[in-house]
Enzyme design. Structure first.
Site, PDB file in Angstrom:
ATOM      1  N   ASP A   1      25.564  21.653  29.578  1.00  0.00           N
ATOM      2  CA  ASP A   1      25.031  21.184  28.291  1.00  0.00           C
ATOM      3  C   ASP A   1      24.062  20.024  28.538  1.00  0.00           C
ATOM      4  OD1 ASP A   1      26.865  19.243  28.921  1.00  0.00           O
ATOM      5  OD2 ASP A   1      27.856  19.211  26.974  1.00  0.00           O
ATOM      6  N   SER A   2      23.883  19.657  29.808  1.00  0.00           N
ATOM      7  CA  SER A   2      22.789  18.746  30.176  1.00  0.00           C
ATOM      8  C   SER A   2      21.451  19.383  29.795  1.00  0.00           C
ATOM      9  CB  SER A   2      22.822  18.432  31.676  1.00  0.00           C
ATOM     10  OG  SER A   2      22.947  19.616  32.440  1.00  0.00           O
TER      11      SER A   2
ATOM     12  N   ASP B   1      28.758  26.051  29.900  1.00  0.00           N
ATOM     13  CA  ASP B   1      29.322  24.762  29.507  1.00  0.00           C
ATOM     14  C   ASP B   1      29.523  24.744  27.989  1.00  0.00           C
ATOM     15  OD1 ASP B   1      30.227  22.262  30.104  1.00  0.00           O
ATOM     16  OD2 ASP B   1      28.259  21.384  30.529  1.00  0.00           O
TER      17      ASP B   1
ATOM     18  N   LYS C   1      33.200  26.124  31.026  1.00  0.00           N
ATOM     19  CA  LYS C   1      33.631  24.773  31.417  1.00  0.00           C
ATOM     20  C   LYS C   1      33.832  23.955  30.155  1.00  0.00           C
ATOM     21  CE  LYS C   1      30.775  21.377  33.143  1.00  0.00           C
ATOM     22  NZ  LYS C   1      31.051  20.276  32.199  1.00  0.00           N
TER      23      LYS C   1
ATOM     24  N   GLU D   1      35.144  19.797  28.809  1.00  0.00           N
ATOM     25  CA  GLU D   1      35.413  18.424  29.238  1.00  0.00           C
ATOM     26  C   GLU D   1      36.740  17.928  28.674  1.00  0.00           C
ATOM     27  OE1 GLU D   1      32.176  15.881  28.040  1.00  0.00           O
ATOM     28  OE2 GLU D   1      30.684  17.071  29.118  1.00  0.00           O
TER      29      GLU D   1
ATOM     30  N   GLU E   1      33.295  13.747  37.742  1.00  0.00           N
ATOM     31  CA  GLU E   1      31.983  13.089  37.582  1.00  0.00           C
ATOM     32  C   GLU E   1      32.165  11.570  37.592  1.00  0.00           C
ATOM     33  OE1 GLU E   1      29.493  14.633  34.472  1.00  0.00           O
ATOM     34  OE2 GLU E   1      28.025  13.017  34.690  1.00  0.00           O
TER      35      GLU E   1
HETATM   36  O1  KIV Z   1      26.122  19.491  31.842  1.00  0.00           O
HETATM   37  C1  KIV Z   1      26.107  19.328  33.071  1.00  0.00           C
HETATM   38  O2  KIV Z   1      25.074  19.453  33.739  1.00  0.00           O
HETATM   39  C2  KIV Z   1      27.362  18.986  33.722  1.00  0.00           C
HETATM   40  C3  KIV Z   1      27.301  18.613  35.157  1.00  0.00           C
HETATM   41  C4  KIV Z   1      26.805  17.238  35.296  1.00  0.00           C
HETATM   42  C5  KIV Z   1      28.599  18.788  35.839  1.00  0.00           C
HETATM   43  O3  KIV Z   1      28.381  18.980  33.093  1.00  0.00           O
END
Ligand code: KIV
Length: 285
Positions: free
Chosen positions: A44-45, A83, A113, A115, A183
């Site tokens: 989600d970056s 994510d 994924k 969090e 992280e």
């Molecule tokens: O969103 C992302 O890129 C991440 C990584 C930094 C692990 O969660």
């Protein structure tokens, strides 16, 4: 052959390090897949790296679905992880199931994924796993909680926090997570967690003892348009190449140096002569 979650666990057992990168589109995922990366995370970056948001919080399911489809199309070998964006799993278990199901059904990705930790997240993980959806967990600095954490800071330096992170990791493993991203975690704490777990840890700013490492692709190539965090290593300065290439393009347009014959198409002279003749005739009428 596509990398599987079973192979990732075997890699940990053999002491073979796992290479993971983020990607958000077809060409970049194709390049890193062909180079042999084991896992591609559609992080989600996406929000701050590609869409120009300030952080990951505004990213929507629709944006993630759109970009993940493109990434999956670019891959043959890597395991692709979706994510789960902010509010796609925090509202209710039912909502979380629907959104993870959409990720798998509508993009062709192989895992999701999410969090965080605690009873609710552990419940989501075990529910997804029972449904057959592999889950990668994420501890330490969890960017979706940036405001709660008071900024992008190293996590787990105090004893209580460090103990909690170890417990959280064990609980997530017991719930069935196939891997955990750590992280911004101190190297020695990440080492303890890695040694206590049977599933692989993937570090980002968590030192050298994790079972694998992940970087944000655009940070690694200096095209994320932000000052890279300390844990980033720039492997190739693509930004410099793009900037210089664009400067040269502009200059060649202005001077007429581009395009040349080499970049243009021909037509038989007879056709041109006829066109010119016809044009003259029309003018006479
Ligand atoms: O969103 C992302 O890129 C991440 C990584 C930094 C692990 O969660």
């Amino acid at each position: 052959m596509r990398v599987t979650i079973t192979q990732l666990r075997e890699m940990k057992q053999r002491g073979e390090r796992i290479a993971m990168l983020t990607a958000y589109d077809f060409p970049f995922s194709k390049i890193i897949d062909e180079a042999g990366v084991d896992i591609i995370l559609v992080g989600d970056s996406l929000g701050n790296v590609v869409l120009g948001y300030e952080n990951t919080l505004p990213v929507t399911m629709d944006e993630m679905l759109h970009h993940t489809r493109a990434v999956v199309r670019g891959t043959q070998r890597a395991l692709v992880v979706f994510d789960m964006p902010f509010l796609s799993y925090q509202v209710s278990l039912e909502d979380a199931i629907r959104n993870a199901g959409r990720a798998i059904k509508e993009t062709g990705c192989h895992a999701v994924k999410l969090e965080g930790s605690g009873d609710y997240v552990v419940k989501i993980v075990s529910t997804f796993v029972r449904m057959g959806i592999p889950v990668m967990a994420h501890l330490g600095l969890t960017p979706q909680s940036v405001h709660q954490l008071g900024g992008f800071k190293v996590q787990g330096r105090a004893l209580q926090q460090a103990r909690q992170m170890i417990d959280d990791a064990l609980q997530l493993q017991a719930a069935g997570a196939f891997s955990i991203v750590l992280e911004c975690v101190p190297t020695k704490l990440a080492r303890i967690i890695t040694e206590r777990l049977e599933i692989p840890t993937i570090g980002i700013g968590a030192g050298k003892y994790c079972d694998g490492q992940v970087l944000v692709l655009h940070d690694m190539f200096n095209i994320s348009m932000r000052t890279p965090p300390r844990f980033v290593k720039v492997y190739a300065d693509i930004r410099k190449y793009m900037y210089n290439g664009t400067k040269k393009f502009i200059q060649e347009i202005k001077t007429g140096a581009f395009p040349t014959e080499e970049h243009s198409f021909s037509i038989p002279d007879t056709v041109i002569r006829r066109l010119q003749k016809n044009g003259n005739k029309r003018k006479k009428k």
